[in-house]
Design a protein around this motif. Structure first.
Motif, PDB file in Angstrom:
ATOM      1  N   ILE A 155       0.870  -1.177   0.000  1.00  0.00           N
ATOM      2  CA  ILE A 155       0.000   0.000   0.000  1.00  0.00           C
ATOM      3  C   ILE A 155       0.903   1.222   0.000  1.00  0.00           C
ATOM      4  CG2 ILE A 155      -1.757   1.328   1.259  1.00  0.00           C
ATOM      5  CD1 ILE A 155      -2.806  -1.290   2.424  1.00  0.00           C
ATOM      6  N   MET A 156       0.625   2.141  -0.918  1.00  0.00           N
ATOM      7  CA  MET A 156       1.427   3.351  -1.008  1.00  0.00           C
ATOM      8  C   MET A 156       0.513   4.557  -0.874  1.00  0.00           C
ATOM      9  SD  MET A 156       3.978   4.399  -4.064  1.00  0.00           S
ATOM     10  CE  MET A 156       5.101   3.023  -3.976  1.00  0.00           C
ATOM     11  N   VAL A 157       0.806   5.425   0.096  1.00  0.00           N
ATOM     12  CA  VAL A 157       0.030   6.649   0.262  1.00  0.00           C
ATOM     13  C   VAL A 157       0.886   7.784  -0.271  1.00  0.00           C
ATOM     14  CG1 VAL A 157      -1.200   8.121   1.910  1.00  0.00           C
ATOM     15  CG2 VAL A 157      -0.998   5.665   2.359  1.00  0.00           C
ATOM     16  N   THR A 158       0.339   8.572  -1.211  1.00  0.00           N
ATOM     17  CA  THR A 158       1.163   9.626  -1.811  1.00  0.00           C
ATOM     18  C   THR A 158       0.667  11.015  -1.432  1.00  0.00           C
ATOM     19  OG1 THR A 158      -0.044   9.596  -3.915  1.00  0.00           O
ATOM     20  CG2 THR A 158       1.830   8.118  -3.732  1.00  0.00           C
ATOM     21  N   ALA A 159       0.024  11.123  -0.252  1.00  0.00           N
ATOM     22  CA  ALA A 159      -0.344  12.416   0.328  1.00  0.00           C
ATOM     23  C   ALA A 159      -0.050  12.305   1.817  1.00  0.00           C
ATOM     24  CB  ALA A 159      -1.820  12.716   0.070  1.00  0.00           C
ATOM     25  N   GLY A 160       0.375  13.417   2.419  1.00  0.00           N
ATOM     26  CA  GLY A 160       0.918  13.353   3.781  1.00  0.00           C
ATOM     27  C   GLY A 160      -0.091  13.666   4.863  1.00  0.00           C
ATOM     28  N   GLY A 161      -0.021  12.931   5.973  1.00  0.00           N
ATOM     29  CA  GLY A 161      -0.900  13.183   7.118  1.00  0.00           C
ATOM     30  C   GLY A 161      -0.769  12.086   8.136  1.00  0.00           C
ATOM     31  N   ASP A 162      -1.867  11.811   8.841  1.00  0.00           N
ATOM     32  CA  ASP A 162      -1.869  10.670   9.756  1.00  0.00           C
ATOM     33  C   ASP A 162      -2.303   9.459   8.954  1.00  0.00           C
ATOM     34  OD1 ASP A 162      -1.164  12.242  11.916  1.00  0.00           O
ATOM     35  OD2 ASP A 162      -3.251  12.758  12.361  1.00  0.00           O
ATOM     36  N   ILE A 163      -1.577   8.383   9.065  1.00  0.00           N
ATOM     37  CA  ILE A 163      -1.895   7.194   8.261  1.00  0.00           C
ATOM     38  C   ILE A 163      -3.199   6.581   8.777  1.00  0.00           C
ATOM     39  CG2 ILE A 163      -1.065   4.981   7.401  1.00  0.00           C
ATOM     40  CD1 ILE A 163       1.792   5.948   8.153  1.00  0.00           C
ATOM     41  N   VAL A 176       3.642  -4.558   2.834  1.00  0.00           N
ATOM     42  CA  VAL A 176       4.368  -3.351   3.213  1.00  0.00           C
ATOM     43  C   VAL A 176       3.555  -2.106   2.882  1.00  0.00           C
ATOM     44  CG1 VAL A 176       6.439  -1.993   2.708  1.00  0.00           C
ATOM     45  CG2 VAL A 176       6.571  -4.467   2.732  1.00  0.00           C
ATOM     46  N   LEU A 177       3.482  -1.188   3.826  1.00  0.00           N
ATOM     47  CA  LEU A 177       2.834   0.100   3.572  1.00  0.00           C
ATOM     48  C   LEU A 177       3.893   1.198   3.628  1.00  0.00           C
ATOM     49  CD1 LEU A 177      -0.411   1.529   5.073  1.00  0.00           C
ATOM     50  CD2 LEU A 177       1.728   2.738   5.504  1.00  0.00           C
ATOM     51  N   VAL A 178       3.885   2.076   2.640  1.00  0.00           N
ATOM     52  CA  VAL A 178       4.806   3.213   2.655  1.00  0.00           C
ATOM     53  C   VAL A 178       3.969   4.487   2.596  1.00  0.00           C
ATOM     54  CG1 VAL A 178       6.658   4.407   1.420  1.00  0.00           C
ATOM     55  CG2 VAL A 178       6.671   1.936   1.563  1.00  0.00           C
ATOM     56  N   ALA A 179       4.241   5.417   3.514  1.00  0.00           N
ATOM     57  CA  ALA A 179       3.426   6.630   3.577  1.00  0.00           C
ATOM     58  C   ALA A 179       4.193   7.786   4.205  1.00  0.00           C
ATOM     59  CB  ALA A 179       2.160   6.357   4.401  1.00  0.00           C
ATOM     60  N   PRO A 180       3.925   9.026   3.727  1.00  0.00           N
ATOM     61  CA  PRO A 180       4.485  10.203   4.392  1.00  0.00           C
ATOM     62  C   PRO A 180       3.591  10.559   5.574  1.00  0.00           C
ATOM     63  CG  PRO A 180       3.437  10.815   2.301  1.00  0.00           C
ATOM     64  CD  PRO A 180       3.118   9.374   2.552  1.00  0.00           C
ATOM     65  N   GLN A 187       7.175  16.257   7.547  1.00  0.00           N
ATOM     66  CA  GLN A 187       6.698  14.905   7.245  1.00  0.00           C
ATOM     67  C   GLN A 187       7.886  13.958   7.147  1.00  0.00           C
ATOM     68  OE1 GLN A 187       4.789  15.272   3.448  1.00  0.00           O
ATOM     69  NE2 GLN A 187       2.985  16.310   4.241  1.00  0.00           N
ATOM     70  N   GLN A 188       7.633  12.720   7.481  1.00  0.00           N
ATOM     71  CA  GLN A 188       8.662  11.698   7.291  1.00  0.00           C
ATOM     72  C   GLN A 188       8.030  10.491   6.610  1.00  0.00           C
ATOM     73  OE1 GLN A 188      10.011  11.065  11.293  1.00  0.00           O
ATOM     74  NE2 GLN A 188       8.315   9.697  11.807  1.00  0.00           N
ATOM     75  N   LEU A 189       8.838   9.859   5.764  1.00  0.00           N
ATOM     76  CA  LEU A 189       8.364   8.671   5.061  1.00  0.00           C
ATOM     77  C   LEU A 189       8.554   7.469   5.980  1.00  0.00           C
ATOM     78  CD1 LEU A 189       7.256   7.989   2.229  1.00  0.00           C
ATOM     79  CD2 LEU A 189       9.578   7.338   1.601  1.00  0.00           C
ATOM     80  N   VAL A 190       7.469   6.717   6.214  1.00  0.00           N
ATOM     81  CA  VAL A 190       7.591   5.522   7.053  1.00  0.00           C
ATOM     82  C   VAL A 190       7.229   4.278   6.247  1.00  0.00           C
ATOM     83  CG1 VAL A 190       7.148   6.719   9.232  1.00  0.00           C
ATOM     84  CG2 VAL A 190       5.252   5.704   7.995  1.00  0.00           C
ATOM     85  N   ARG A 191       7.837   3.181   6.633  1.00  0.00           N
ATOM     86  CA  ARG A 191       7.507   1.879   6.038  1.00  0.00           C
ATOM     87  C   ARG A 191       7.058   0.957   7.165  1.00  0.00           C
ATOM     88  NH1 ARG A 191      11.658  -1.288   2.299  1.00  0.00           N
ATOM     89  NH2 ARG A 191      13.003  -1.046   4.119  1.00  0.00           N
ATOM     90  N   VAL A 192       5.860   0.413   6.981  1.00  0.00           N
ATOM     91  CA  VAL A 192       5.293  -0.479   7.996  1.00  0.00           C
ATOM     92  C   VAL A 192       5.090  -1.848   7.358  1.00  0.00           C
ATOM     93  CG1 VAL A 192       3.314  -0.882   9.510  1.00  0.00           C
ATOM     94  CG2 VAL A 192       4.132   1.456   9.134  1.00  0.00           C
ATOM     95  N   THR A 193       5.649  -2.885   7.969  1.00  0.00           N
ATOM     96  CA  THR A 193       5.511  -4.248   7.449  1.00  0.00           C
ATOM     97  C   THR A 193       4.613  -5.043   8.373  1.00  0.00           C
ATOM     98  OG1 THR A 193       7.771  -4.086   6.606  1.00  0.00           O
ATOM     99  CG2 THR A 193       6.793  -6.292   6.662  1.00  0.00           C
ATOM    100  N   ARG A 194       3.628  -5.712   7.795  1.00  0.00           N
ATOM    101  CA  ARG A 194       2.743  -6.530   8.626  1.00  0.00           C
ATOM    102  C   ARG A 194       3.364  -7.903   8.849  1.00  0.00           C
ATOM    103  NH1 ARG A 194      -3.781  -7.064   8.364  1.00  0.00           N
ATOM    104  NH2 ARG A 194      -3.958  -8.116  10.368  1.00  0.00           N
ATOM    105  N   ARG A 195       3.569  -8.243  10.115  1.00  0.00           N
ATOM    106  CA  ARG A 195       4.117  -9.546  10.487  1.00  0.00           C
ATOM    107  C   ARG A 195       3.011 -10.365  11.138  1.00  0.00           C
ATOM    108  NH1 ARG A 195       8.491  -9.336   7.536  1.00  0.00           N
ATOM    109  NH2 ARG A 195       9.985  -7.722   8.104  1.00  0.00           N
TER     110      ARG A 195
END
Ligand code: SAH
Length: 217
Positions: A155-163, A176-180, A187-195
């Motif tokens: 999942i890729m979010v290409t606008a910044g805010g609260d995920i 994997v989710l990548v979002a600003p 803003q910071q780019l984060v990557r969240v992996t579901r385990r």
């Protein structure tokens, strides 16, 4: 017939130059570089801006929105890839459709949502004209994700805010989710992996995106 000149030729050369620049900036994944070499970015901006399409910079696409900087597109794309091809991918914030077009070369199916109807319609026309038949678009508020198509490998979010919380739930295991994400005043780019037993979070770096909003226009 004579070979097309002007933008056709120019875009070939300048696109190759952009790929070299991305490489120099540290993008190493050949799959990402190949996809970016194949997608004609000048067709995702207004004709008046097409001569600047292969500069490594964000450009306006109308309605106060932007097509992301190529380096950021490359970095975010590399961040969601693993070994092998992706299955289903969700993007929030179609904008011009450029990021979705890049993803469409690396995934079986791309689902992308845009809250501004006018942008969603132009992006859909571009996908159609370019023959990108594995991209599905909706005029919708991406905060809800796309529940009927979940789970997603990326999942890729290409606008910044609260995920939005719902997005995490729509990730496949190992997805994997990548979002600003808003962090104080920037803003910071984060990557969240579901385990299997939860979520793993990494911060990839500072970025600047247009805001993630709610509702439709
Ligand atoms: N990925 C785009 C860049 C988009 S700019 C490209 O490759 O061109 C971010 C986009 O997100 C804007 O078009 C904006 O309208 C859209 N957006 C913002 N909030 C949204 C939401 N909640 N749902 C869907 N789209 C959203």
């Amino acid at each position: 017939m004579m070979a097309p000149s002007g933008i056709g030729m120019t875009s070939e050369t300048t696109r190759r130059r952009l790929i070299k620049r991305l490489r120099d900036k540290g993008i190493q994944d050949e799959r990402v570089l190949d996809a970016m070499a194949a997608v004609p970015r000048h067709l995702f901006v207004d004709e008046a801006l097409s001569s600047r399409a292969y500069e490594d910079t964000a450009l306006p696409i109308g309605r106060g929105q932007t097509i992301s900087q190529p380096y950021v597109v490359a970095m975010m794309t590399a961040a969601v890839l693993r070994e092998g091809r992706l299955g289903k991918v969700l993007e929030v914030g179609t904008g011009s459709g450029y990021q979705a077009a890049i993803l469409s070369r690396l995934a079986d199916k791309v689902f992308t949502t845009e809250r501004i109807g006018e942008l969603q319609r132009s992006a859909r026309q571009r996908f159609h004209r370019l023959g990108l038949h594995n991209i599905y678009t909706r005029h919708a508020d991406g905060n809800e994700g796309w529940p009927s198509q979940a789970p997603f490998d990326a999942i890729m979010v290409t606008a910044g805010g609260d995920i939005p919380e719902q997005l995490f739930e729509q990730l496949a295991e190992g997805g994997v989710l990548v979002a600003p994400e808003t962090a104080g005043t920037h803003q910071q780019l984060v990557r969240v992996t579901r385990r299997q037993d939860g979520y793993e979070r990494e911060v990839l770096g500072a970025v600047t995106f247009v805001p993630l909003r709610t509702g439709l226009e």
